[in-house]
Scaffold this motif. Sequence first.
Motif, PDB file in Angstrom:
ATOM      1  N   PHE A  66       0.829  -1.197   0.000  1.00  0.00           N
ATOM      2  CA  PHE A  66       0.000   0.000   0.000  1.00  0.00           C
ATOM      3  C   PHE A  66       0.864   1.247   0.000  1.00  0.00           C
ATOM      4  CE2 PHE A  66      -2.829  -3.251   1.446  1.00  0.00           C
ATOM      5  CZ  PHE A  66      -4.024  -2.916   0.838  1.00  0.00           C
ATOM      6  N   ASN A  67       0.491   2.202  -0.857  1.00  0.00           N
ATOM      7  CA  ASN A  67       1.141   3.502  -0.896  1.00  0.00           C
ATOM      8  C   ASN A  67       0.298   4.428  -0.027  1.00  0.00           C
ATOM      9  OD1 ASN A  67       2.344   5.926  -1.444  1.00  0.00           O
ATOM     10  ND2 ASN A  67       1.718   6.001  -3.579  1.00  0.00           N
ATOM     11  N   ASN A  68       0.905   4.956   1.027  1.00  0.00           N
ATOM     12  CA  ASN A  68       0.186   5.826   1.967  1.00  0.00           C
ATOM     13  C   ASN A  68       0.647   7.275   1.899  1.00  0.00           C
ATOM     14  OD1 ASN A  68      -1.240   3.586   3.120  1.00  0.00           O
ATOM     15  ND2 ASN A  68       0.628   3.049   4.194  1.00  0.00           N
ATOM     16  N   ASP A  69       1.513   7.598   0.946  1.00  0.00           N
ATOM     17  CA  ASP A  69       2.106   8.930   0.885  1.00  0.00           C
ATOM     18  C   ASP A  69       1.351   9.865  -0.049  1.00  0.00           C
ATOM     19  OD1 ASP A  69       4.073   7.934   2.540  1.00  0.00           O
ATOM     20  OD2 ASP A  69       5.468   7.523   0.902  1.00  0.00           O
ATOM     21  N   LEU A  70       1.218  11.103   0.397  1.00  0.00           N
ATOM     22  CA  LEU A  70       0.661  12.172  -0.432  1.00  0.00           C
ATOM     23  C   LEU A  70       1.681  13.298  -0.513  1.00  0.00           C
ATOM     24  CD1 LEU A  70      -3.041  12.383   0.754  1.00  0.00           C
ATOM     25  CD2 LEU A  70      -2.274  12.111  -1.596  1.00  0.00           C
ATOM     26  N   PRO A  71       1.712  14.015  -1.637  1.00  0.00           N
ATOM     27  CA  PRO A  71       2.685  15.111  -1.774  1.00  0.00           C
ATOM     28  C   PRO A  71       2.241  16.372  -1.027  1.00  0.00           C
ATOM     29  CG  PRO A  71       1.366  14.915  -3.766  1.00  0.00           C
ATOM     30  CD  PRO A  71       0.950  13.795  -2.861  1.00  0.00           C
ATOM     31  N   TYR A  72       3.185  16.962  -0.313  1.00  0.00           N
ATOM     32  CA  TYR A  72       2.980  18.248   0.360  1.00  0.00           C
ATOM     33  C   TYR A  72       4.171  19.134   0.020  1.00  0.00           C
ATOM     34  CZ  TYR A  72      -0.765  16.113   3.051  1.00  0.00           C
ATOM     35  OH  TYR A  72      -1.933  15.483   3.416  1.00  0.00           O
ATOM     36  N   SER A  73       3.906  20.412  -0.152  1.00  0.00           N
ATOM     37  CA  SER A  73       4.985  21.355  -0.470  1.00  0.00           C
ATOM     38  C   SER A  73       5.843  21.596   0.777  1.00  0.00           C
ATOM     39  CB  SER A  73       4.400  22.681  -0.948  1.00  0.00           C
ATOM     40  OG  SER A  73       3.760  23.350   0.135  1.00  0.00           O
ATOM     41  N   VAL A  74       6.993  22.214   0.571  1.00  0.00           N
ATOM     42  CA  VAL A  74       7.888  22.547   1.674  1.00  0.00           C
ATOM     43  C   VAL A  74       7.147  23.435   2.667  1.00  0.00           C
ATOM     44  CG1 VAL A  74       9.989  23.810   2.288  1.00  0.00           C
ATOM     45  CG2 VAL A  74       9.985  22.278   0.318  1.00  0.00           C
TER      46      VAL A  74
END
Length: 182
Positions: A66-74
């Motif tokens: 399972f991929n649990n990561d979402l992109p967030y900016s710095v």
Amino acid sequence: MAVLKGTGAMQGVNLLAKVLDKSTTRDGKTHYVDVQVDARDPRVRGQTNLHLKSEPVQGADGKRRFNNDLPYSVRQLQEMAEAAGENHEPVLNKDGQKIGTLYGFKSDVMPAMRATGLVVKTKSAQPSDFRVDDKTLDNQFDSMRAAREARNKATAAQASAPAAEQTVEAVQPVAMDEPAVG
């Protein structure tokens, strides 16, 4: 994936952000973060998956993960870290080496627009109701495991319960006198 239902359920949610050191894009502008609802938040009691995103993927070895990561900016990651303040703990690998940081904070969440799951509204981030320590991630997994075991036990008990026996009584002819004509 965590389920938050009802009026106000997505506001002021106690969250944990697991940020691995290797989760930054090459240009350094984006971090991929595994955000989970803190198992101590009563809204997720008994849930088997506390991640805001949980998408099945096929591993190179053919195993389902399972991929649990979402992109967030710095900037968004900084807002999470600032809200957590001193409420953070290093994430260690099995050899005890630091590979990331776990932040505890509280924020509103909303459905993701470009992906599956929920995303953190970082502008509303504030300190968590709960302290993060070296056992917090273990407690997360223990909570999910216990919920899964309880669900499986309930399912097994339901499947093994004898079906309500249907007793069909034999229909006995009823003796009646012939109607009298006349």
